[in-house]
Design an enzyme around this catalytic site. Structure first.
Site, short mmCIF file in Angstrom:
data_model
loop_
_atom_site.label_atom_id
_atom_site.label_comp_id
_atom_site.label_asym_id
_atom_site.label_seq_id
_atom_site.Cartn_x
_atom_site.Cartn_y
_atom_site.Cartn_z
N TYR A 55 0.81 -1.22 0.00
CA TYR A 55 0.00 0.00 0.00
C TYR A 55 0.84 1.27 0.00
CZ TYR A 55 0.51 -0.81 5.08
OH TYR A 55 1.00 -1.08 6.33
N ILE A 74 -12.28 14.29 -13.49
CA ILE A 74 -11.83 13.34 -12.47
C ILE A 74 -12.14 11.91 -12.90
CG2 ILE A 74 -11.84 14.98 -10.57
CD1 ILE A 74 -14.51 13.81 -9.64
N LYS A 101 -13.09 15.72 -4.71
CA LYS A 101 -12.56 17.01 -5.15
C LYS A 101 -13.19 18.06 -4.24
CE LYS A 101 -11.75 19.68 -9.35
NZ LYS A 101 -12.16 19.89 -10.75
#
Length: 119
Positions: A55, A74, A101
């Site tokens: 990760y 996006i 966002k």
């Protein structure tokens, strides 16, 4: 088949992204939440990083990819992130990605999208 999940929550990045001229003038904050479906049994038995989905590596790669990108939507950025993960991390079987966002609509805490992709 076992399906386990590794998650990355609240990954903060910045990007020049948007369709409006003012959005293309400066970097805006983005926040990623990811759930990565994988099989963790081998890593659990071996206790080796090489046997799992890293990760930290994925987080660093997303930050780098976002910093180098220039998308209007996006949606396009989210798809590019998923494709990158599949291309570079064979252990990831499916991805659920939420992209926030936060400054796009001033009257909200955040807007964004959620997508699910699998191999």
């Amino acid at each position: 088949m076992t399906q386990d999940t590794i998650f990355i929550q609240g990954l903060k990045t910045q990007a020049v992204i948007g369709v409006y001229d003012w959005e293309k003038q400066f970097k805006q904050p983005l926040i990623f939440d990811l759930s990565l479906a994988t099989d963790l049994r081998a890593a659990a038995q071996s206790d080796r990083l090489a046997d799992t989905v890293n990760y930290k590596a994925i987080s660093d790669e997303i930050i780098e990819l976002v910093a180098a990108s220039r998308f209007e939507l996006i949606e396009s950025l989210a798809e590019a992130v998923c494709q990158h993960i599949f291309d570079h991390h064979a252990g990831v079987l499916a991805i659920e990605l939420t992209l926030h966002k936060p400054n796009a609509v001033i009257e909200t805490d955040s807007v964004g999208l959620k997508i699910h992709r699998q191999r």
